[in-house]
Design a protein around this motif. Structure first.
Motif, PDB file in Angstrom:
ATOM      1  N   ARG A 124       0.834  -1.210   0.000  1.00 57.99           N
ATOM      2  CA  ARG A 124       0.000   0.000   0.000  1.00 57.99           C
ATOM      3  C   ARG A 124       0.872   1.264   0.000  1.00 57.99           C
ATOM      4  O   ARG A 124       0.530   2.262  -0.638  1.00 57.99           O
ATOM      5  CB  ARG A 124      -0.954  -0.010   1.189  1.00 57.99           C
ATOM      6  N   LYS A 125       1.993   1.201   0.705  1.00 55.75           N
ATOM      7  CA  LYS A 125       2.928   2.325   0.714  1.00 55.75           C
ATOM      8  C   LYS A 125       3.472   2.562  -0.697  1.00 55.75           C
ATOM      9  O   LYS A 125       3.557   3.695  -1.164  1.00 55.75           O
ATOM     10  CB  LYS A 125       4.081   2.051   1.682  1.00 55.75           C
ATOM     11  N   ILE A 126       3.815   1.479  -1.398  1.00 60.11           N
ATOM     12  CA  ILE A 126       4.293   1.586  -2.778  1.00 60.11           C
ATOM     13  C   ILE A 126       3.201   2.193  -3.655  1.00 60.11           C
ATOM     14  O   ILE A 126       3.456   3.085  -4.468  1.00 60.11           O
ATOM     15  CB  ILE A 126       4.713   0.198  -3.324  1.00 60.11           C
ATOM     16  N   LYS A 131       1.050   6.862  -6.836  1.00 57.78           N
ATOM     17  CA  LYS A 131      -0.014   7.818  -7.139  1.00 57.78           C
ATOM     18  C   LYS A 131       0.522   9.220  -7.352  1.00 57.78           C
ATOM     19  O   LYS A 131      -0.087  10.030  -8.035  1.00 57.78           O
ATOM     20  CB  LYS A 131      -1.042   7.852  -6.011  1.00 57.78           C
ATOM     21  N   CYS A 132       1.689   9.502  -6.773  1.00 60.06           N
ATOM     22  CA  CYS A 132       2.274  10.836  -6.847  1.00 60.06           C
ATOM     23  C   CYS A 132       3.182  11.025  -8.062  1.00 60.06           C
ATOM     24  O   CYS A 132       3.670  12.123  -8.303  1.00 60.06           O
ATOM     25  CB  CYS A 132       3.072  11.127  -5.570  1.00 60.06           C
ATOM     26  N   VAL A 133       3.396   9.978  -8.821  1.00 57.72           N
ATOM     27  CA  VAL A 133       4.315  10.048  -9.952  1.00 57.72           C
ATOM     28  C   VAL A 133       3.736  10.934 -11.064  1.00 57.72           C
ATOM     29  O   VAL A 133       2.574  10.791 -11.432  1.00 57.72           O
ATOM     30  CB  VAL A 133       4.623   8.641 -10.520  1.00 57.72           C
ATOM     31  N   VAL A 134       4.564  11.844 -11.546  1.00 57.48           N
ATOM     32  CA  VAL A 134       4.218  12.673 -12.685  1.00 57.48           C
ATOM     33  C   VAL A 134       5.372  12.581 -13.674  1.00 57.48           C
ATOM     34  O   VAL A 134       6.522  12.854 -13.312  1.00 57.48           O
ATOM     35  CB  VAL A 134       3.992  14.142 -12.269  1.00 57.48           C
TER      36      VAL A 134
END
Length: 137
Positions: A124-126, A131-134
């Motif tokens: 879940r941490k991964i 989710k924050c990757v841009v």
């Protein structure tokens, strides 16, 4: 009631077998039939479960509910299905030895409930990090 009117969610358990094969079984029977799929990979076993479900729908002539499967993985099938996950990388985030996680993934050892929760929290941490990757061009 026609099958089109009946919808249900059902867990399906994907597991690595001792002979390096995989199985996927529905948690409950449907119209007194237990659905099970088999394959050389986790995905093949999951696909085979859908084949068994389609065959049941065909045989029962529309009296089968529409089922959406929610797949639950053991450690071995998880790393087979999500084969882009690195055991070393996951082990580092989870906080366990890569060699121990490799043993869980191969089926040589089974994790205890506490360790399963630890692995789930790490995954879940991964997921949150991804989710924050841009990406930029």
């Amino acid at each position: 009631m026609k099958a089109k009117e009946r919808n249900m969610k059902m867990n399906a358990f994907v597991e690595r077998g001792g002979n390096r094969s995989y199985s996927c079984r529905a948690e409950a029977d449907i119209n007194n039939c237990l659905l099970i799929g088999y394959g050389d990979t986790a995905k093949e076993a999951m696909d085979d479960l859908y084949v068994a479900y389609a065959e049941l729908k065909e045989a029962d002539g529309g009296n089968v509910p529409v089922v959406e499967f929610d797949f639950k993985f053991d450690t071995g099938s998880l790393f087979n299905y999500y084969n882009f996950l690195s055991i070393e990388g996951v082990a580092k985030i989870v906080g366990i030895s890569p060699s121990v996680l490799r043993q869980y993934a191969s089926g040589a050892r089974n994790p205890k409930e506490k360790t399963i929760k630890q692995i789930e929290e790490g995954l879940r941490k991964i997921s949150e990090q991804l989710k924050c990757v841009v990406l930029c061009a």
